[in-house]
Design a protein around this motif. Structure first.
Motif, mmCIF file in Angstrom:
data_model
loop_
_atom_site.group_PDB
_atom_site.id
_atom_site.type_symbol
_atom_site.label_atom_id
_atom_site.label_comp_id
_atom_site.label_asym_id
_atom_site.label_seq_id
_atom_site.Cartn_x
_atom_site.Cartn_y
_atom_site.Cartn_z
ATOM 1 N N CYS A 52 -0.513 40.563 6.826
ATOM 2 C CA CYS A 52 -1.303 41.719 7.580
ATOM 3 C C CYS A 52 -0.055 42.325 8.221
ATOM 4 O O CYS A 52 1.205 42.230 7.969
ATOM 5 N N ASN A 53 -0.507 43.518 9.042
ATOM 6 C CA ASN A 53 0.496 44.480 9.568
ATOM 7 C C ASN A 53 0.785 44.145 10.970
ATOM 8 O O ASN A 53 0.356 43.554 11.487
ATOM 9 N N ASP A 54 2.184 44.931 11.286
ATOM 10 C CA ASP A 54 2.299 44.599 12.724
ATOM 11 C C ASP A 54 2.060 45.615 13.689
ATOM 12 O O ASP A 54 2.802 45.649 14.854
ATOM 13 N N LEU A 101 6.998 40.539 12.840
ATOM 14 C CA LEU A 101 7.352 40.525 11.314
ATOM 15 C C LEU A 101 7.927 39.000 10.992
ATOM 16 O O LEU A 101 9.132 38.829 11.736
ATOM 17 N N GLY A 102 7.518 38.494 9.919
ATOM 18 C CA GLY A 102 7.806 37.090 9.590
ATOM 19 C C GLY A 102 7.236 35.888 10.169
ATOM 20 O O GLY A 102 7.309 34.815 9.734
ATOM 21 N N ALA A 103 6.498 36.432 11.212
ATOM 22 C CA ALA A 103 5.540 35.261 11.856
ATOM 23 C C ALA A 103 4.250 34.826 11.080
ATOM 24 O O ALA A 103 3.822 35.765 10.287
ATOM 25 N N VAL A 104 3.690 33.771 10.975
ATOM 26 C CA VAL A 104 2.467 33.488 10.603
ATOM 27 C C VAL A 104 1.576 32.743 11.470
ATOM 28 O O VAL A 104 2.357 31.909 12.306
ATOM 29 N N LEU A 116 2.623 38.269 8.825
ATOM 30 C CA LEU A 116 3.135 39.214 9.376
ATOM 31 C C LEU A 116 4.151 39.810 8.410
ATOM 32 O O LEU A 116 5.329 39.712 8.781
ATOM 33 N N ALA A 117 3.847 40.628 7.525
ATOM 34 C CA ALA A 117 4.723 41.115 6.476
ATOM 35 C C ALA A 117 4.784 42.736 6.048
ATOM 36 O O ALA A 117 5.347 42.906 5.189
#
Length: 157
Positions: free
Chosen positions: A26-28, A63-66, A81-82
Motif C-alpha cells: 500500500c502507499n503512504d 512506511l514499514g508498518a503493517v 505500507l511500503a
C-alpha cells in the motif's frame, strides 16, 4: 526448506490448505484505487475499509508498518505500507521503498509463524510502485522462506 513457488493465477484466491496470509503493498498517501487493491476490494471489502480508517487515524500509519485484516475464517490480508506516494518521479525513480518493504516482510513473517500460515503474494512492489523483482525476491526469501514459511507468488495471465 523450499523456495518460492511461482504460479499463474490470482493471489486473492490463495491455493493452499490451512491458514493463508495474502500480502500486498500500500502507499503512504491514503490512496486505494489502482492495481492489485482493486482485485482485493472486489473479493473482500474489509482490507480497504481498514486501510482508509488507519490512514484517517494516522495511528502508526508510516512506511514499514503493517495491518493484518482477517477476511475469512482461514484467510488474512496484510496491508503493508511500503510505497511512498502515488506518482512516479520523472527520471525513472520508483515508489517502493525497499527498506520499508523489508520491515513489512519481517512483520509478515512473524504473523505467518504465529498463525502457522502460508503466504500468498503478487509480485509486490513491482507494479505501480515500479520496483524490480530482482530486488524484492531476496527480501521475500530472507524474511519468509528462511523462516520455513511456504510462499506462493502469483502471476496473472
Amino acid at each position: 526448506m523450499g523456495g518460492i513457488r511461482y504460479v499463474r493465477g490470482d493471489a486473492t484466491s490463495p491455493q493452499a490448505k490451512g491458514v493463508k496470509l495474502v500480502g500486498h503493498v500500500c502507499n503512504d498517501r491514503g490512496g486505494w484505487g489502482k492495481g492489485f487493491v482493486l482485485a482485493l476490494s472486489r473479493r473482500w471489502p474489509e482490507p480497504e475499509r481498514d486501510y482508509r480508517s488507519w490512514y484517517r487515524s494516522r495511528d502508526g500509519f508510516a512506511l514499514g508498518a503493517v495491518r493484518f485484516v482477517q477476511v475469512e475464517r482461514y484467510v488474512w490480508v496484510a496491508n503493508m505500507l511500503a510505497q511512498h506516494g502515488t506518482r512516479r518521479p520523472r527520471r525513472g525513480g520508483v515508489l517502493v521503498r525497499y527498506d520499508a518493504l523489508d520491515a513489512c516482510l519481517d512483520a509478515l513473517g512473524a504473523k505467518a509463524a504465529e498463525l502457522g500460515a502460508s503466504v500468498h503474494l503478487p509480485r509486490i512492489g513491482c507494479g505501480l510502485a515500479g520496483g524490480r523483482w530482482e530486488a524484492v525476491e531476496p527480501l521475500v526469501e530472507g524474511r519468509l522462506v528462511a523462516r520455513g514459511i511456504a510462499v506462493t507468488v502469483y502471476d496473472t495471465d
